[in-house]
Enzyme design. Structure first.
Site, PDB file in Angstrom:
ATOM      1  N   GLU A  44       0.702  -1.023   0.002  1.00 15.49           N
ATOM      2  CA  GLU A  44      -0.111  -0.114   0.093  1.00 15.49           C
ATOM      3  C   GLU A  44       0.838   1.360   0.028  1.00 15.49           C
ATOM      4  O   GLU A  44       1.552   1.508   0.968  1.00 15.49           O
ATOM      5  CB  GLU A  44      -1.200  -0.040   1.040  1.00 15.49           C
ATOM      6  CG  GLU A  44      -1.753   1.237   1.243  1.00 15.49           C
ATOM      7  CD  GLU A  44      -2.970   1.619   0.288  1.00 15.49           C
ATOM      8  OE1 GLU A  44      -3.006   2.388  -0.055  1.00 15.49           O
ATOM      9  OE2 GLU A  44      -3.261   0.555  -0.499  1.00 15.49           O
TER      10      GLU A  44
ATOM     11  N   CYS B  91      -5.636   5.757   5.226  1.00 16.36           N
ATOM     12  CA  CYS B  91      -5.591   4.383   4.610  1.00 16.36           C
ATOM     13  C   CYS B  91      -6.946   3.751   4.409  1.00 16.36           C
ATOM     14  O   CYS B  91      -7.622   3.738   5.342  1.00 16.36           O
ATOM     15  CB  CYS B  91      -4.480   3.401   5.209  1.00 16.36           C
ATOM     16  SG  CYS B  91      -4.143   2.019   4.304  1.00 16.36           S
TER      17      CYS B  91
ATOM     18  N   CYS C 103      -6.210  -0.756   6.178  1.00 14.05           N
ATOM     19  CA  CYS C 103      -6.402  -1.159   7.476  1.00 14.05           C
ATOM     20  C   CYS C 103      -7.406  -0.033   7.843  1.00 14.05           C
ATOM     21  O   CYS C 103      -7.284   0.655   8.851  1.00 14.05           O
ATOM     22  CB  CYS C 103      -5.123  -0.708   8.238  1.00 14.05           C
ATOM     23  SG  CYS C 103      -3.912   0.511   7.924  1.00 14.05           S
TER      24      CYS C 103
ATOM     25  N   HIS D  58      -7.190   3.677  12.146  1.00 12.18           N
ATOM     26  CA  HIS D  58      -6.706   5.025  12.371  1.00 12.18           C
ATOM     27  C   HIS D  58      -7.930   5.778  13.407  1.00 12.18           C
ATOM     28  O   HIS D  58      -7.500   6.700  14.155  1.00 12.18           O
ATOM     29  CB  HIS D  58      -6.272   5.754  11.150  1.00 12.18           C
ATOM     30  CG  HIS D  58      -4.985   5.355  10.731  1.00 12.18           C
ATOM     31  ND1 HIS D  58      -3.696   5.905  11.312  1.00 12.18           N
ATOM     32  CD2 HIS D  58      -4.989   4.511   9.643  1.00 12.18           C
ATOM     33  CE1 HIS D  58      -2.787   5.214  10.685  1.00 12.18           C
ATOM     34  NE2 HIS D  58      -3.445   4.582   9.486  1.00 12.18           N
TER      35      HIS D  58
ATOM     36  N   ARG E  95      -0.263  -4.125  11.172  1.00 11.48           N
ATOM     37  CA  ARG E  95       1.078  -4.125  10.825  1.00 11.48           C
ATOM     38  C   ARG E  95       2.223  -3.696  12.212  1.00 11.48           C
ATOM     39  O   ARG E  95       3.221  -3.284  11.971  1.00 11.48           O
ATOM     40  CB  ARG E  95       1.812  -2.992  10.077  1.00 11.48           C
ATOM     41  CG  ARG E  95       0.969  -3.514   8.423  1.00 11.48           C
ATOM     42  CD  ARG E  95       0.871  -2.313   7.750  1.00 11.48           C
ATOM     43  NE  ARG E  95       0.174  -2.919   6.257  1.00 11.48           N
ATOM     44  CZ  ARG E  95      -0.953  -2.985   6.105  1.00 11.48           C
ATOM     45  NH1 ARG E  95      -1.807  -2.622   7.099  1.00 11.48           N
ATOM     46  NH2 ARG E  95      -1.394  -3.406   4.786  1.00 11.48           N
TER      47      ARG E  95
ATOM     48  N   SER F 278       4.468   1.496  10.050  1.00 17.02           N
ATOM     49  CA  SER F 278       5.240   1.638   8.949  1.00 17.02           C
ATOM     50  C   SER F 278       6.416   2.769   8.992  1.00 17.02           C
ATOM     51  O   SER F 278       7.335   2.845   8.177  1.00 17.02           O
ATOM     52  CB  SER F 278       4.403   1.649   7.526  1.00 17.02           C
ATOM     53  OG  SER F 278       3.999   0.429   7.162  1.00 17.02           O
TER      54      SER F 278
ATOM     55  N   CYS G 168       2.939  -0.278   4.657  1.00 15.04           N
ATOM     56  CA  CYS G 168       1.910   0.563   4.113  1.00 15.04           C
ATOM     57  C   CYS G 168       2.328   1.969   4.254  1.00 15.04           C
ATOM     58  O   CYS G 168       2.243   2.564   5.256  1.00 15.04           O
ATOM     59  CB  CYS G 168       0.795   0.258   5.130  1.00 15.04           C
ATOM     60  SG  CYS G 168      -0.752   1.274   4.798  1.00 15.04           S
TER      61      CYS G 168
ATOM     62  N   CYS H 206      -0.069   4.818   4.992  1.00 12.27           N
ATOM     63  CA  CYS H 206      -0.301   5.222   6.496  1.00 12.27           C
ATOM     64  C   CYS H 206       1.069   6.030   6.992  1.00 12.27           C
ATOM     65  O   CYS H 206       0.984   6.864   7.915  1.00 12.27           O
ATOM     66  CB  CYS H 206      -0.306   3.807   7.263  1.00 12.27           C
ATOM     67  SG  CYS H 206      -1.681   2.704   7.154  1.00 12.27           S
TER      68      CYS H 206
END
Length: 585
Positions: free
Chosen positions: A24, A71, A74, A78, A494, A517, A564, A567
């Protein structure tokens, strides 16, 4: 001092992977490689994230709806972190049923994310699709039936999948299998295992479509379900067809049961079976020998009951994977030494997230460019550090903490696999390329078992008359302090995710996201420490790279993190054309 040695890398030793696909976002990897191994590495995220700026000067009760859009993969994570941060700042208690709903939504998301990561994003690093054409469907069926009693394991089924692959390739239409490095000598699975994995790849596509229904029932839609500071935006009423009623509960229970079966009979057995052919990758791609995990928001934040509780917050440092050190969020600071940002205190400074700044300062080359890591700044990702240490986060970090803490479901399953493979009973094996891949599958097992118990608790509470999903006590700004701050912790798919908020005069004064990430894909810091991606590829000087034109080995390691970058960053920036550019499948 930073050691930016990439400027002296001879052009013939430079390998650039840009873009790294099957992730991503936008990630570029620059490597120094010679004699079949990687000698140095730099990872560059070629996007800019400005979401923190967008979150400022808004009503804290609304921020989740903006930051949730960081994102769509996921999705919801958030939002939950943002709401937990605001609730932490306001000391806002949440009804247990609302927290259970959040946990169920998070669990469904995490499991779906792990399955998609393995089959759709990572499997073709290990699985040779073209080799599946040579398989005997009878032997594939025998193999599949030997590892589980999953019903879609007949000879006829696998023969049908093989026929589809043959027909597609015969017409030159590789479709989703285009750009693969098929036939690469790094592939080790026999044809029958390859056919089984491809079949399960296709099954996972169908399965994951159903899994998101849990989000739509509890959150109204997917992606980006609806949430609410102080609880959840869904009501429980057995007599109303627009609320969480008996039909909705029965549907969710069925979805969880189907999920449980797929994880236990397909995903986890596949990852364990493939591990037997790639045991060497339990000793390749280790990240910095420091990890942390925060368990669940209830373990960190006040006012967030009904936590998962199996894995407690903790830190493992310096390669000592047995001694758990207490986690202290006040030891986190972010650096911009190698990033295209500026701090008012200077690039060498480290700022705590509450005081973080997001001021873009792009000083890199104008595209098209061939090599960008010969400059001090080469990425849009900051470098978070814990007490000065570069840290790795992720499902494997959770499993390492759980193993060290003696969590029986983790210890028993991990030891069973290690024994089967003839590997030592050592949770340090999770800190490797395949250890991260296995850690995700084990994390999915833990989570789906947990979801079964959480759903039982949710239903039991309804039967006992507990239907509250919102607490209005601190909804009105008049009840808030003039100044306050809070942090929301979520163990995302993640790794450890945190949102940090300062509230002044009923408005967001500062907002920072420190995401998994960002921890894992960070560049060098003021001390020259590599982030986990870079360290995994370069710290031994022996990471394999047989053919620079088909860099499957470094892609295995990078993909094992499930990057990601949307993110870690947000808005898009230009990319260029390096000397050796490869687009992986």
């Amino acid at each position: 001092m930073n050691d930016y040695t990439s400027a002296s890398v001879p052009k013939e030793n430079r390998v650039v992977i840009d873009p790294v696909t099957r992730i991503e976002g936008h990630l570029r990897v620059e490597l120094e490689a010679r004699d079949g191994v990687i000698k140095n590495a730099w990872t560059s995220t070629t996007q800019y994230r400005g979401i923190e700026v967008i979150a400022c000067n808004r009503d804290p009760r609304d921020v989740w709806a903006f930051v949730e859009r960081i994102c769509g993969v996921c999705t919801g994570t958030h939002a939950i972190a943002a709401i937990a941060a605001v609730e932490d700042a306001l000391q806002y208690p949440v009804p247990i049923q609302a927290q259970l709903i959040r946990n169920l939504v998070s669990g469904a998301l995490g499991i779906q994310d792990h399955v998609i990561h393995f089959y759709q994003l990572h499997a073709f690093d290990w699985v040779d699709v073209v080799s599946a054409l040579k398989a005997d469907p009878r032997e594939t069926a025998k193999l599949a039936q030997s590892i589980s009693d999953w019903p879609m394991s007949s000879v006829e089924y696998f023969a049908g999948v093989q026929k589809k692959i043959k027909e597609s390739i015969a017409y030159g239409q590789y479709s989703i299998f285009t750009n693969g490095y098929w036939g690469h000598p790094a592939y080790k699975l026999p044809p029958e295992a390859n056919l089984m994995a491809v079949a399960h790849y296709l099954q996972a596509l169908h399965w994951q479509r159903d899994m998101i229904k849990i989000h739509t029932i509890f959150g109204g839609k997917n992606p980006h379900p609806n949430f609410l500071v102080g609880g959840m935006a869904c009501a429980i009423n057995m007599e109303n067809d627009q609320t969480i009623n008996q039909y909705a509960i029965s549907t969710i229970q069925q979805l969880i049961d189907t999920c449980h079966s797929f994880i236990h009979k397909v995903y986890y057995p596949d990852v364990c079976a493939i591990a037997g052919f790639y045991k060497d990758y339990f000793h390749i791609g280790a990240a910095n020998p420091n990890v942390f995990a925060t368990g669940d928001p209830s373990e960190i934040n006040t006012g967030a009951p009904a936590g998962k509780g199996m894995i407690k917050p903790g830190v493992l440092l310096g390669g000592d994977y047995k001694t758990v050190i207490p986690f202290d969020q006040n030891k986190i600071a972010e650096f911009v030494t190698s990033a295209w940002y500026e701090y008012s205190e200077g690039r060498e400074a480290g700022l705590a997230p509450y005081d973080g700044q997001t001021k873009a300062d792009y000083n890199g080359p104008q595209p098209p460019y061939t090599w960008i890591s010969d400059r001090p700044q080469y990425t849009w990702v900051k470098a978070p550090r814990y007490d000065g240490h570069a840290m790795s986060v992720g499902p494997n970090a959770r499993m390492m903490l759980g193993y060290a803490q003696g969590a029986a479901p983790i210890v028993e399953r991990a030891n069973e696999l290690f024994d089967r493979l003839g590997l030592p009973r050592d949770n340090g094996l999770f800190n490797s390329t395949y250890g991260r891949t296995y850690g995700r599958a084990l994390d999915a097992m833990i989570n789906v078992d947990m979801m079964v118990e959480q759903m039982k608790s949710f239903v039991r509470r309804i039967k006992n008359g507990d239907t509250a999903t919102f607490n209005p006590a601190k909804w009105e700004p008049a009840t808030w302090p003039k100044k306050c701050k809070g942090v929301g912790w979520v163990e995302a798919p993640r790794g450890s995710l945190s949102h940090w908020v300062r509230i002044e005069n009923e408005t967001v004064a500062n907002y920072q996201c420190v995401v998994p990430s960002t921890w894992n894909s960070s560049g060098r810091d003021a001390q020259g420490q590599m982030g986990p991606y870079e360290y995994s590829l370069a710290h031994t000087g022996q990471h394999p790279l047989i053919d620079p034109a088909q860099p499957i080995e470094p892609l295995r390691t990078v993909h094992s993190y499930d990057p990601c970058q949307s993110c870690a960053v947000h808005l898009h920036d230009e990319t260029g054309s390096p000397i050796h550019t490869h687009q992986d499948p």
